[in-house]
Structures are given as structure tokens and as C-alpha cells.
Design an enzyme around this catalytic site. Structure first.
Site, short mmCIF file in Angstrom:
data_model
loop_
_atom_site.label_atom_id
_atom_site.label_comp_id
_atom_site.label_asym_id
_atom_site.label_seq_id
_atom_site.Cartn_x
_atom_site.Cartn_y
_atom_site.Cartn_z
CD GLU A 21 -3.07 -0.78 0.11
OE1 GLU A 21 -3.13 0.36 -0.39
OE2 GLU A 21 -3.81 -1.71 -0.25
CD GLU A 26 5.15 -21.61 11.29
OE1 GLU A 26 5.23 -21.92 12.48
OE2 GLU A 26 4.19 -20.99 10.80
#
Length: 302
Positions: free
Chosen positions: A86, A117
Site C-alpha cells: 500500500e 516457517e
């Protein structure tokens, strides 16, 4: 893998307030969720001092040619990518300035790759692939504070002398001990036990909003509370650019449209031209001299 057991993590404990969530009417169920969500902003508030330190470090890094890099796995990784994506349309920065890296790569944005992960080396590889350097800032995001992928990245960044920041939702986590700055809003047990995409994810998103927004404000991307470096890349943003210049200067639409056309929709330059009554070349020269800060540029000509 860290030796912290899950039963000691706040984010994995059971919420006494929602034990019967599967037996109540819909409205009552939603009230339970809403009541728990109300605790998130208060938890973030308690971390404002640490968030402020992080914002100052990020702003300083931007001035020194550094970048803001988020790393995380699962929901935490997606939030980092979301916040980073953004920044270019909102503040007119390059896509390289703020970047989000998720364990497992781009496909992990849409389909869970939980095993990714567990590798410290994978994060180090990902950081090397973007030429992560000592002038950059690494923000490690993990609700548990124990994710190996993120810990590996923080350790690597520390090793090359970069500033490290952890965003977790468990106190005294391994990540908080590794990072230079620890941000740990403790939101308590989740509505659905262990579902950290809920309160923990909301808290993380709020913190990331503050980090990126605060850094952009500190580096002159905002005038008043207006996003003066936005890129007018579609009809909505073209109209927003016009409104921003009108709001900042009090000018009529016709004048604003004329100036924006002259500056190729450079909102910041258009505002300063109107406020200073200078031509485009001179206005840009003074703005550049003041590193894009409209307030400072106006002071110079006052």
C-alpha cells in the site's frame, strides 16, 4: 526450533470468555468477538513508546538510503506484504522502499505453506535475494515470537549490523530478546484458541500501520494530514489528487486542474507552487532543497 512450549504462550491459551461460543445465538457470538476486539487497541497503546522508537529508526534509515523490510510466516507474513504493497500508491515511493517477505514465497499469500516457517536458513536466503544490507531495517512479525523463519532473519540482520524490530503478541518471547526494538501488544487469548489471525493479527496490522505511516510522515510524505506524494494512477486517485490540492490551498478546481496538468499531477509540487506563487522550476528547486518538506519550503520563502 525454540524450546518454548506452546502451553506457556498467551496466544495459545484458552479464552474463558468464549468457551461456549458454539452454543449461543449469532448476535451473542458476534458480541463475544467484538468484546475481545476492543482489547486490541488498548494493548497497542501500551506499546506506543517502543513503536515511536521504531518509527524514528525507520525514518532515519530512509534518509540514509535504507529500506523497511517485513518478514513473517502465514498471517503475519501476509500482513507485512499487505502493508508494504500500500505504500507506493499512497505515498509515491518505490516498490523497493518497503517490502514484505512471506515464508514460502508469493504462493504462500494465497495458500498456506506452514512448513516454510520452520527454516531459519530460508529467511536468510530470502534476505540475501533482495540484497538486504546494514542500512535497511528488518521488522520480524510473529504472534508467538518463536517462529524459526523470522528468528533466522533477525539473527542475520543483527549479524550484519542492521536495525531489527520484532512485532509479537507474547511477552518475553525469543524474538523480543533478539531484536533491537521489541513491540509486543499482549492481546490475551484468542476467541478461538490459537487462531492468531484474529486479535493478534489485528494488533499486528495496527502496529504496521503506525510504522509505515509514521515513517512516511517523518520523511515529508504528508502535509497536514494529506497524502501529498500519492501517484494518480487511476480515476479515483486523479480525483483525490485534485481534492488534496484544493484542500491544502483553498484554491478553486479550475486553477488546481491547470496546475496539476502543468506538473504532470505532482501533488506536492502543485501545492507548493500555489502556496508560493513560484513557477514550476523554482518551486521544485526549493522543495528539493528542503527534502520534500512543504512546511520547510514555505518557511524558506516567508
Amino acid at each position: 526450533m525454540t524450546n518454548i512450549s506452546l502451553d506457556k504462550l498467551v496466544t495459545e491459551s484458552r479464552n474463558e470468555n468464549t468457551k461456549n461460543i458454539d452454543r449461543v445465538e449469532t448476535l451473542e457470538m458476534l458480541k463475544m468477538i467484538n468484546d475481545e476486539d476492543k482489547k486490541v487497541a488498548e494493548a497497542v497503546e501500551k506499546e506506543l513508546i517502543h513503536i515511536a522508537k521504531a518509527v524514528d529508526k525507520i525514518g532515519e534509515a530512509f534518509f540514509n538510503g535504507g529500506r523497511l523490510i517485513y518478514v513473517g510466516a502465514g498471517t503475519s507474513g501476509r500482513l507485512g506484504v499487505l502493508d508494504a504493497s500500500e505504500c507506493p500508491p499512497t505515498y509515491g515511493v518505490s516498490y523497493d522502499l518497503v517490502r514484505g517477505i512471506i515464508a514460502g514465497g508469493q504462493s504462500a499469500m494465497f495458500k498456506a505453506r506452514e512448513g516454510a516457517e520452520d527454516s531459519k536458513k530460508l529467511c536468510i536466503k530470502d534476505l540475501k535475494n533482495i540484497n538486504f544490507g546494514k542500512n535497511d531495517i528488518l521488522v520480524g512479525i510473529a504472534a508467538s515470537g518463536r517462529t524459526p523463519y523470522v528468528i533466522g532473519g533477525l539473527e542475520y540482520a543483527n549479524g550484519i549490523g542492521a536495525t531489527t524490530i520484532s512485532v509479537t503478541c507474547n511477552p518475553e518471547s525469543e524474538m523480543s530478546k533478539i531484536a533491537n526494538i521489541s513491540i509486543a501488544p499482549v492481546v490475551g487469548p484468542e476467541v478461538i484458541t490459537g487462531s492468531t489471525r484474529m486479535k493478534a493479527g489485528t494488533a499486528q496490522k495496527m502496529v504496521l500501520n503506525m510504522l509505515s505511516t509514521g515513517a512516511m510522515v517523518k520523511t515529508g510524505k504528508v502535509y497536514g494530514n494529506l497524502m501529498v506524494d500519492l501517484k494518480a494512477t487511476n480515476e479515483k486517485l486523479v480525483e483525490r489528487a485534485k481534492r488534496i490540492v484544493m484542500q491544502a490551498t483553498g484554491s478553486k478546481r479550475e486553477q488546481v486542474e491547470k496546475i496539476l496538468k502543468e506538473t504532470n499531477f505532482d501533488v506536492k509540487l502543485s501545492i507548493f507552487m500555489i502556496e508560493s506563487s513560484l513557477d514550476k522550476i523554482k518551486a521544485k528547486e526549493i522543495l528539493d532543497k528542503n527534502k520534500g518538506y512543504i512546511v520547510e519550503a514555505i518557511k524558506e520563502i516567508s
